[in-house]
Design a protein around this motif. Sequence first.
Motif, mmCIF file in Angstrom:
data_model
loop_
_atom_site.group_PDB
_atom_site.id
_atom_site.type_symbol
_atom_site.label_atom_id
_atom_site.label_comp_id
_atom_site.label_asym_id
_atom_site.label_seq_id
_atom_site.Cartn_x
_atom_site.Cartn_y
_atom_site.Cartn_z
ATOM 1 N N VAL A 139 65.229 1.777 37.955
ATOM 2 C CA VAL A 139 64.455 2.465 36.895
ATOM 3 C C VAL A 139 64.111 1.510 35.604
ATOM 4 O O VAL A 139 64.994 0.790 35.640
ATOM 5 C CB VAL A 139 65.360 3.682 37.208
ATOM 6 C CG1 VAL A 139 64.719 4.705 38.432
ATOM 7 C CG2 VAL A 139 66.272 3.988 36.357
ATOM 8 N N LEU A 140 63.540 3.090 34.926
ATOM 9 C CA LEU A 140 63.738 2.154 33.315
ATOM 10 C C LEU A 140 64.382 3.058 32.636
ATOM 11 O O LEU A 140 63.729 4.371 32.881
ATOM 12 C CB LEU A 140 61.895 2.137 32.964
ATOM 13 C CG LEU A 140 61.321 1.753 31.284
ATOM 14 C CD1 LEU A 140 62.794 0.297 30.580
ATOM 15 C CD2 LEU A 140 61.095 1.329 30.628
ATOM 16 N N TYR A 141 65.210 2.683 32.240
ATOM 17 C CA TYR A 141 65.516 3.812 31.071
ATOM 18 C C TYR A 141 65.266 3.533 29.469
ATOM 19 O O TYR A 141 65.305 2.338 29.348
ATOM 20 C CB TYR A 141 67.334 4.153 31.049
ATOM 21 C CG TYR A 141 67.833 4.189 32.405
ATOM 22 C CD1 TYR A 141 68.870 4.884 33.028
ATOM 23 C CD2 TYR A 141 68.018 2.374 32.836
ATOM 24 C CE1 TYR A 141 69.004 5.418 33.621
ATOM 25 C CE2 TYR A 141 69.139 2.666 34.111
ATOM 26 C CZ TYR A 141 69.101 3.799 34.437
ATOM 27 O OH TYR A 141 70.169 4.337 35.907
ATOM 28 N N ALA A 174 66.202 -0.571 28.507
ATOM 29 C CA ALA A 174 66.443 -1.490 29.666
ATOM 30 C C ALA A 174 66.065 -0.621 31.388
ATOM 31 O O ALA A 174 65.966 -0.006 31.688
ATOM 32 C CB ALA A 174 68.096 -1.441 29.851
ATOM 33 N N THR A 175 66.714 -2.122 32.210
ATOM 34 C CA THR A 175 66.468 -1.149 34.010
ATOM 35 C C THR A 175 67.598 -1.669 34.599
ATOM 36 O O THR A 175 68.362 -2.007 34.188
ATOM 37 C CB THR A 175 65.534 -2.257 34.409
ATOM 38 O OG1 THR A 175 65.841 -3.793 33.762
ATOM 39 C CG2 THR A 175 63.995 -2.262 33.516
ATOM 40 N N THR A 186 56.726 7.920 36.457
ATOM 41 C CA THR A 186 57.097 9.652 35.945
ATOM 42 C C THR A 186 58.263 9.864 35.139
ATOM 43 O O THR A 186 59.115 9.390 35.652
ATOM 44 C CB THR A 186 56.874 10.711 37.140
ATOM 45 O OG1 THR A 186 56.941 11.979 36.752
ATOM 46 C CG2 THR A 186 58.147 10.343 38.165
ATOM 47 N N ALA A 187 58.367 10.139 34.147
ATOM 48 C CA ALA A 187 59.610 10.240 33.934
ATOM 49 C C ALA A 187 60.372 12.142 33.330
ATOM 50 O O ALA A 187 59.716 12.777 33.807
ATOM 51 C CB ALA A 187 59.777 9.569 32.209
ATOM 52 N N ARG A 188 61.952 11.505 33.504
ATOM 53 C CA ARG A 188 62.638 12.730 33.319
ATOM 54 C C ARG A 188 63.551 12.593 32.390
ATOM 55 O O ARG A 188 64.091 11.345 32.276
ATOM 56 C CB ARG A 188 63.468 13.147 35.236
ATOM 57 C CG ARG A 188 62.338 13.731 35.778
ATOM 58 C CD ARG A 188 61.252 14.936 35.739
ATOM 59 N NE ARG A 188 60.152 15.450 36.549
ATOM 60 C CZ ARG A 188 59.343 14.528 37.257
ATOM 61 N NH1 ARG A 188 59.009 13.820 36.701
ATOM 62 N NH2 ARG A 188 58.369 14.947 37.445
ATOM 63 N N ASN A 189 63.848 13.189 31.981
ATOM 64 C CA ASN A 189 65.412 13.793 30.557
ATOM 65 C C ASN A 189 66.368 13.576 31.188
ATOM 66 O O ASN A 189 66.290 13.252 32.499
ATOM 67 C CB ASN A 189 64.895 14.137 29.149
ATOM 68 C CG ASN A 189 65.248 15.799 29.649
ATOM 69 O OD1 ASN A 189 65.664 15.943 30.621
ATOM 70 N ND2 ASN A 189 64.431 16.227 28.646
ATOM 71 N N HIS A 223 62.362 6.236 33.574
ATOM 72 C CA HIS A 223 60.824 6.333 34.155
ATOM 73 C C HIS A 223 60.357 6.054 35.548
ATOM 74 O O HIS A 223 61.761 4.906 35.698
ATOM 75 C CB HIS A 223 60.255 5.258 33.118
ATOM 76 C CG HIS A 223 60.221 6.164 31.411
ATOM 77 N ND1 HIS A 223 58.974 6.417 31.135
ATOM 78 C CD2 HIS A 223 60.725 5.887 30.807
ATOM 79 C CE1 HIS A 223 58.666 7.007 30.376
ATOM 80 N NE2 HIS A 223 60.151 6.936 29.591
ATOM 81 N N VAL A 224 60.431 6.693 36.109
ATOM 82 C CA VAL A 224 60.747 5.915 37.721
ATOM 83 C C VAL A 224 60.027 5.830 38.545
ATOM 84 O O VAL A 224 58.555 6.680 38.322
ATOM 85 C CB VAL A 224 60.802 7.814 38.980
ATOM 86 C CG1 VAL A 224 61.480 7.064 40.417
ATOM 87 C CG2 VAL A 224 62.463 8.303 38.487
#
Length: 187
Positions: free
Chosen positions: A139-141, A134-135, A167-170, A109-110
Motif C-alpha cells: 500500500v501507499l502511506y 512511503a510504500t 481507495t484511501a482510509r485514514n 491508499h490501497v
Amino acid sequence: MASFAVLLRAVNIGPGLRVSSADLRGAAEDAGLADARTLLNSGNLVVTTGTSGAGSAADVARLVEDRLAERLGQDVSAVGLSAEQLEDIASANPFPAAARDDPSHLQVHVPFGDLDEAGIAKLDLASPGREMLATAAGVLYVHYVDGIGRSKLTPKIVDRAVGAPTTARNWNTITKLRAACAGLASR
C-alpha cells in the motif's frame, strides 16, 4: 474462520454513488459471507467467509461487488484485505509518529492492483506540498502534514502515480478495521 475487510471505492461522498450500510451488509449476506458488520458510513465492511466458498480477499471483494451490482443496478468497486494484511499494514507503517499524533491526516491508499514504485517515486519528487509518502505492505502511506483538503496530491494524481485505482482510509479507520477483523477471527 478467516476474516476480511472490504473497502468500497468512491461511495457516500458528495453527490455520487450512495451505498447504505444495510445494502452493504445485505450484499455480504447474499454472497454467503457471515458476521457482516459495517464501520462508519463510508463503504467499510468486515466479514468472515461463512458459506461463500471464498478463499482470498480478492474473492470476498468480488462477491460483494457482484451482489451490490445486483442490489443497486450499478457497479461498485471494492478491494479486500485479509486480517493478516491489515496486521502487515499496521506493523509496516513508516510513519508511527503520525499514526500516534495525527491519525486523521495519515492515509493508507490501497490499490486495485500492484503498486508502480517508479511512478510513486516520481510523485514523491514532484509533490508540491509537505506530504510524506512511503510504500510498504503493498500500500501507499501518505501523511498529509498540512491537511488533506489543502493538498494538491488528489486521488486522481495518486491513482496515476500508483498505476491503478486506489481507495484511501485514514489511520483511525485502518485501526478500527484491524480491530474488527481481529475480533471476528478470535470468535
